[in-house]
Motif scaffolding. Structure first.
Motif, PDB file in Angstrom:
ATOM      1  N   MET A   1     -23.077 -12.546  13.547  1.00 55.12           N
ATOM      2  CA  MET A   1     -23.855 -13.328  14.513  1.00 55.12           C
ATOM      3  C   MET A   1     -25.316 -12.890  14.494  1.00 55.12           C
ATOM      4  O   MET A   1     -25.626 -11.703  14.653  1.00 55.12           O
ATOM      5  N   ARG A   2     -26.207 -13.849  14.297  1.00 56.44           N
ATOM      6  CA  ARG A   2     -27.636 -13.526  14.294  1.00 56.44           C
ATOM      7  C   ARG A   2     -28.152 -13.285  15.698  1.00 56.44           C
ATOM      8  O   ARG A   2     -29.063 -12.483  15.913  1.00 56.44           O
ATOM      9  N   VAL A   3     -27.589 -14.018  16.643  1.00 62.25           N
ATOM     10  CA  VAL A   3     -27.967 -13.854  18.047  1.00 62.25           C
ATOM     11  C   VAL A   3     -26.701 -13.530  18.833  1.00 62.25           C
ATOM     12  O   VAL A   3     -25.705 -14.228  18.731  1.00 62.25           O
ATOM     13  N   ARG A   4     -26.794 -12.457  19.611  1.00 64.37           N
ATOM     14  CA  ARG A   4     -25.631 -12.047  20.414  1.00 64.37           C
ATOM     15  C   ARG A   4     -26.035 -12.035  21.884  1.00 64.37           C
ATOM     16  O   ARG A   4     -26.868 -11.224  22.289  1.00 64.37           O
ATOM     17  N   ASN A   5     -25.441 -12.946  22.629  1.00 67.75           N
ATOM     18  CA  ASN A   5     -25.699 -12.923  24.065  1.00 67.75           C
ATOM     19  C   ASN A   5     -24.690 -12.003  24.750  1.00 67.75           C
ATOM     20  O   ASN A   5     -23.795 -11.447  24.122  1.00 67.75           O
ATOM     21  N   ILE A   6     -24.823 -11.869  26.047  1.00 65.68           N
ATOM     22  CA  ILE A   6     -23.957 -10.947  26.784  1.00 65.68           C
ATOM     23  C   ILE A   6     -22.499 -11.413  26.754  1.00 65.68           C
ATOM     24  O   ILE A   6     -21.577 -10.611  26.790  1.00 65.68           O
ATOM     25  N   PHE A   7     -22.314 -12.733  26.617  1.00 66.85           N
ATOM     26  CA  PHE A   7     -20.955 -13.263  26.524  1.00 66.85           C
ATOM     27  C   PHE A   7     -20.292 -12.817  25.225  1.00 66.85           C
ATOM     28  O   PHE A   7     -19.108 -12.485  25.196  1.00 66.85           O
ATOM     29  N   ALA A   8     -21.058 -12.782  24.134  1.00 58.74           N
ATOM     30  CA  ALA A   8     -20.513 -12.351  22.849  1.00 58.74           C
ATOM     31  C   ALA A   8     -20.119 -10.876  22.898  1.00 58.74           C
ATOM     32  O   ALA A   8     -19.042 -10.489  22.413  1.00 58.74           O
ATOM     33  N   TRP A   9     -20.976 -10.059  23.481  1.00 58.02           N
ATOM     34  CA  TRP A   9     -20.657  -8.644  23.620  1.00 58.02           C
ATOM     35  C   TRP A   9     -19.389  -8.454  24.456  1.00 58.02           C
ATOM     36  O   TRP A   9     -18.504  -7.665  24.116  1.00 58.02           O
ATOM     37  N   THR A  10     -19.303  -9.184  25.548  1.00 64.91           N
ATOM     38  CA  THR A  10     -18.141  -9.055  26.429  1.00 64.91           C
ATOM     39  C   THR A  10     -16.870  -9.533  25.728  1.00 64.91           C
ATOM     40  O   THR A  10     -15.794  -8.950  25.900  1.00 64.91           O
ATOM     41  N   THR A  11     -16.981 -10.591  24.931  1.00 63.63           N
ATOM     42  CA  THR A  11     -15.825 -11.098  24.195  1.00 63.63           C
ATOM     43  C   THR A  11     -15.292 -10.065  23.219  1.00 63.63           C
ATOM     44  O   THR A  11     -14.070  -9.857  23.117  1.00 63.63           O
ATOM     45  N   VAL A  12     -16.174  -9.388  22.501  1.00 65.71           N
ATOM     46  CA  VAL A  12     -15.714  -8.397  21.526  1.00 65.71           C
ATOM     47  C   VAL A  12     -15.124  -7.184  22.236  1.00 65.71           C
ATOM     48  O   VAL A  12     -14.130  -6.600  21.777  1.00 65.71           O
ATOM     49  N   ILE A  13     -15.686  -6.825  23.374  1.00 67.63           N
ATOM     50  CA  ILE A  13     -15.137  -5.702  24.146  1.00 67.63           C
ATOM     51  C   ILE A  13     -13.741  -6.045  24.650  1.00 67.63           C
ATOM     52  O   ILE A  13     -12.787  -5.272  24.478  1.00 67.63           O
ATOM     53  N   ALA A  14     -13.611  -7.208  25.279  1.00 72.61           N
ATOM     54  CA  ALA A  14     -12.309  -7.641  25.799  1.00 72.61           C
ATOM     55  C   ALA A  14     -11.296  -7.792  24.669  1.00 72.61           C
ATOM     56  O   ALA A  14     -10.105  -7.489  24.841  1.00 72.61           O
ATOM     57  N   GLY A  15     -11.757  -8.254  23.510  1.00 70.42           N
ATOM     58  CA  GLY A  15     -10.870  -8.430  22.367  1.00 70.42           C
ATOM     59  C   GLY A  15     -10.308  -7.112  21.869  1.00 70.42           C
ATOM     60  O   GLY A  15      -9.105  -6.989  21.610  1.00 70.42           O
ATOM     61  N   PHE A  16     -11.167  -6.102  21.750  1.00 72.29           N
ATOM     62  CA  PHE A  16     -10.697  -4.790  21.303  1.00 72.29           C
ATOM     63  C   PHE A  16      -9.756  -4.167  22.336  1.00 72.29           C
ATOM     64  O   PHE A  16      -8.771  -3.514  21.973  1.00 72.29           O
ATOM     65  N   ILE A  17     -10.050  -4.377  23.613  1.00 70.42           N
ATOM     66  CA  ILE A  17      -9.163  -3.855  24.660  1.00 70.42           C
ATOM     67  C   ILE A  17      -7.789  -4.506  24.562  1.00 70.42           C
ATOM     68  O   ILE A  17      -6.756  -3.831  24.621  1.00 70.42           O
ATOM     69  N   ALA A  18      -7.765  -5.836  24.397  1.00 65.59           N
ATOM     70  CA  ALA A  18      -6.498  -6.565  24.311  1.00 65.59           C
ATOM     71  C   ALA A  18      -5.676  -6.126  23.109  1.00 65.59           C
ATOM     72  O   ALA A  18      -4.441  -6.199  23.141  1.00 65.59           O
ATOM     73  N   CYS A  19      -6.350  -5.679  22.058  1.00 60.73           N
ATOM     74  CA  CYS A  19      -5.650  -5.246  20.843  1.00 60.73           C
ATOM     75  C   CYS A  19      -5.361  -3.747  20.850  1.00 60.73           C
ATOM     76  O   CYS A  19      -4.974  -3.181  19.812  1.00 60.73           O
ATOM     77  N   GLY A  20      -5.570  -3.102  21.987  1.00 60.07           N
ATOM     78  CA  GLY A  20      -5.250  -1.689  22.109  1.00 60.07           C
ATOM     79  C   GLY A  20      -6.250  -0.750  21.489  1.00 60.07           C
ATOM     80  O   GLY A  20      -5.933   0.424  21.239  1.00 60.07           O
ATOM     81  N   ARG A  21      -7.476  -1.236  21.261  1.00 60.06           N
ATOM     82  CA  ARG A  21      -8.522  -0.399  20.657  1.00 60.06           C
ATOM     83  C   ARG A  21      -9.550  -0.039  21.725  1.00 60.06           C
ATOM     84  O   ARG A  21     -10.712  -0.454  21.653  1.00 60.06           O
ATOM     85  N   LEU A  22      -9.119   0.742  22.708  1.00 55.27           N
ATOM     86  CA  LEU A  22      -9.971   1.038  23.856  1.00 55.27           C
ATOM     87  C   LEU A  22     -11.190   1.871  23.467  1.00 55.27           C
ATOM     88  O   LEU A  22     -12.297   1.651  23.991  1.00 55.27           O
ATOM     89  N   ASP A  23     -11.033   2.802  22.557  1.00 46.61           N
ATOM     90  CA  ASP A  23     -12.159   3.638  22.131  1.00 46.61           C
ATOM     91  C   ASP A  23     -13.248   2.798  21.461  1.00 46.61           C
ATOM     92  O   ASP A  23     -14.446   3.004  21.701  1.00 46.61           O
ATOM     93  N   SER A  24     -12.827   1.857  20.609  1.00 45.34           N
ATOM     94  CA  SER A  24     -13.804   0.968  19.965  1.00 45.34           C
ATOM     95  C   SER A  24     -14.491   0.090  20.995  1.00 45.34           C
ATOM     96  O   SER A  24     -15.705  -0.151  20.921  1.00 45.34           O
ATOM     97  N   ALA A  25     -13.715  -0.391  21.969  1.00 42.14           N
ATOM     98  CA  ALA A  25     -14.298  -1.213  23.032  1.00 42.14           C
ATOM     99  C   ALA A  25     -15.357  -0.425  23.799  1.00 42.14           C
ATOM    100  O   ALA A  25     -16.435  -0.951  24.120  1.00 42.14           O
ATOM    101  N   ARG A  26     -15.067   0.829  24.094  1.00 42.76           N
ATOM    102  CA  ARG A  26     -16.029   1.664  24.831  1.00 42.76           C
ATOM    103  C   ARG A  26     -17.299   1.875  24.009  1.00 42.76           C
ATOM    104  O   ARG A  26     -18.421   1.891  24.547  1.00 42.76           O
ATOM    105  N   LYS A  27     -17.138   2.030  22.708  1.00 42.81           N
ATOM    106  CA  LYS A  27     -18.301   2.199  21.822  1.00 42.81           C
ATOM    107  C   LYS A  27     -19.215   0.974  21.910  1.00 42.81           C
ATOM    108  O   LYS A  27     -20.437   1.098  22.057  1.00 42.81           O
ATOM    109  N   PHE A  28     -18.625  -0.227  21.813  1.00 42.68           N
ATOM    110  CA  PHE A  28     -19.431  -1.446  21.918  1.00 42.68           C
ATOM    111  C   PHE A  28     -20.042  -1.570  23.319  1.00 42.68           C
ATOM    112  O   PHE A  28     -21.182  -2.005  23.469  1.00 42.68           O
ATOM    113  N   PHE A  29     -19.289  -1.166  24.305  1.00 38.51           N
ATOM    114  CA  PHE A  29     -19.782  -1.246  25.682  1.00 38.51           C
ATOM    115  C   PHE A  29     -21.044  -0.406  25.853  1.00 38.51           C
ATOM    116  O   PHE A  29     -22.029  -0.841  26.464  1.00 38.51           O
TER     117      PHE A  29
END
Length: 481
Positions: free
Chosen positions: A183-211
């Motif tokens: 993504m060339r432009v990342r809004n706050i919704f995109a960041w939140t989507t990737v965080i929620a996605g990693f959490i849903a897939c059990g990758r909490l540490d990766s989600a925290r890193k993006f957060f």
């Protein structure tokens, strides 16, 4: 033009006569004032009489309103009568199918759109992808992804966010990440989507890193991370994040508070739960179904049924989950008659119970050892509400029937495993008749070989494990209050 549900003899008050000026603007005003489906049909009838059925803006409004009233057949009728619906109208119809619970129809409609030569736009693809998620049609979602790229819409951030959400939904973390990474432009919704996605897939540490890497955070991203820790059984870390959130002057929303209430449930901390409840009141949060149900569950599991009942009585709006939680809470705390009383009140206000409701009700019948009442509610469940019995229902019926009619079972050495096997046989047989249940129980226990009966006499009157509304099992004796 034929509209079967609009007849010429309908009395349409205050809609004027054929000699009165009535155009698209006047029709739109009337549609916006519709208060019922009956009123909608009356306005539609006038639209037809004045020859305005060509106006796609009006037709889109009719489709939207029809679907909001749960009348998708009527919405389909309106759409099918359009000779050449524009792309916007196709989009409205695709979206209406999805949000009304017919995602397969949305996908089929998209296929028809392509086959008939209509060109999708950048809004079409997110609607179709959402339909794919709702229908778990992940392969077709990939097709939509490829079409979006081919049609030149891949640069649209809304398309990208929706596609990223699809990949995470099907637990394809790598492809979800690739979408985000490109993504060339990342809004706050995109960041939140990737965080929620990693959490849903059990990758909490990766989600925290993006957060932590987010250039700016809003209440949605904070809440997603807090809720992730709660679901990962890390309530302390959830509260640590909440403290940081307050330092950053981000105001929590209802979802944040509910996550914190569930963290208190996880910790078994009544004192902390009361503090969060007090915080919600001081900050103006209404005691709606979502927050109220979470509080009832928390107070019950933390050992304060009085507080749980107080919250329940204060709630102006209750969902099925609210009623189920209160019934279960009363039952497991020994207030079986009160649990049944709440169920009867639930019926009086025309709330339709589900299978979980009857697990609570039948468990209460087991506790008070009332076979006749258990039979009454089992019949009510299968006959009036057409609910297919689940294992927990059969376990309750087996328990109370054997206790009332087959006392010798308790002294014959029948094991818990043998009892569980009979309950599973009832489930497999899909029996809904009380007499048939009795007959099968008699037959199965009569056929048991004494050599197969172990020395385990642990078959007691313990109730089946009740489903938790929050999905958490709390041992409050091991946590501080």
């Amino acid at each position: 033009m034929k509209v079967a549900c609009c007849s010429s003899d309908i009395n349409v008050p205050c809609l004027g006569t054929p000699t009165t000026k009535f155009g698209s603007q006047e029709a739109l005003v009337l549609l916006n004032k519709c208060s019922s489906f009956k009123h909608l049909k009356q306005v539609h009838g006038k639209i037809i009489r004045f020859g305005l059925s060509y106006d796609q803006l009006l037709m889109r409004k009719l489709i939207q309103l029809s679907s909001s009233y749960g009348k998708m057949n009527y919405a389909t009728l309106v759409f099918d009568q359009l000779i050449a619906p524009d792309t916007f109208t196709w989009n409205v119809m695709i979206r209406a199918y999805t949000i009304s619970g017919y995602p397969k129809m949305a996908i089929l409609l998209f296929n028809a759109m392509l086959c008939q030569g209509f060109v999708p736009d950048k809004f079409t693809y997110p609607f179709v992808i959402n339909a794919c998620m709702a229908y778990s049609a992940f392969d077709f979602g990939r097709v939509a992804h490829a079409l979006a790229i081919k049609m030149g819409f891949w640069g649209d951030i809304y398309v990208q966010n929706t596609m990223m959400n699809l990949y995470f939904k099907c637990e394809n973390v790598d492809d979800g990440w690739k979408v985000f990474d490109k993504m060339r432009v990342r809004n706050i919704f995109a960041w939140t989507t990737v965080i929620a996605g990693f959490i849903a897939c059990g990758r909490l540490d990766s989600a925290r890193k993006f957060f932590e890497e987010m250039p700016s955070k809003n209440v949605v991203s904070w809440t997603a991370m807090i809720d992730g820790y709660v679901k990962d059984n890390q309530p302390i870390e959830a509260f640590n994040l909440f403290e940081r959130m307050q330092v950053d002057n981000v105001k929590p929303n209802e979802y944040t508070v509910v996550s914190l209430v569930r963290a208190c449930t996880e910790m078994g901390s009544l004192k902390l739960g009361r503090r969060i409840h007090d915080f919600s009141l001081k900050n103006g949060f209404e005691l709606g179904p979502f927050l109220g149900t979470a509080l009832i569950d928390m107070y019950s599991k933390c050992g304060s049924l009085d507080d749980a009942r107080t919250v329940f009585d204060m709630m102006q709006v209750r969902t099925l989950a609210t009623w189920n939680t209160m019934i279960t809470s009363l039952g497991v705390h020994g207030y079986r008659n009160e649990a049944i009383s709440i169920f009867e009140e639930m019926e009086e206000v025309n709330v339709v119970p589900d299978a979980i409701t009857f697990v609570g009700v039948l468990s209460a019948c087991v506790y008070i050892n009332d076979l006749e009442l258990a039979q009454k509610y089992f019949n009510l469940m299968t006959d009036r509400y057409a609910i297919t019995p689940i294992l927990e229902h059969y376990t309750c019926m087996l328990e109370i029937y054997t206790r009332a009619k087959l006392d010798e079972i308790y002294t014959s050495g029948i094991t818990m495993e043998a009892s569980h096997n009979v309950a599973e046989l009832l489930l497999k047989s899909k029996i809904t008749s009380i007499d048939d249940i009795k007959e099968l129980i008699h037959k199965q226990y009569g056929d048991l070989d004494s050599s197969e009966l172990g020395s385990d006499h642990s078959f007691t009157s313990s109730p089946p494990q009740l489903p938790s509304s929050s999905g958490m099992q709390i041992d409050v004796n091991q946590t501080s209050r």
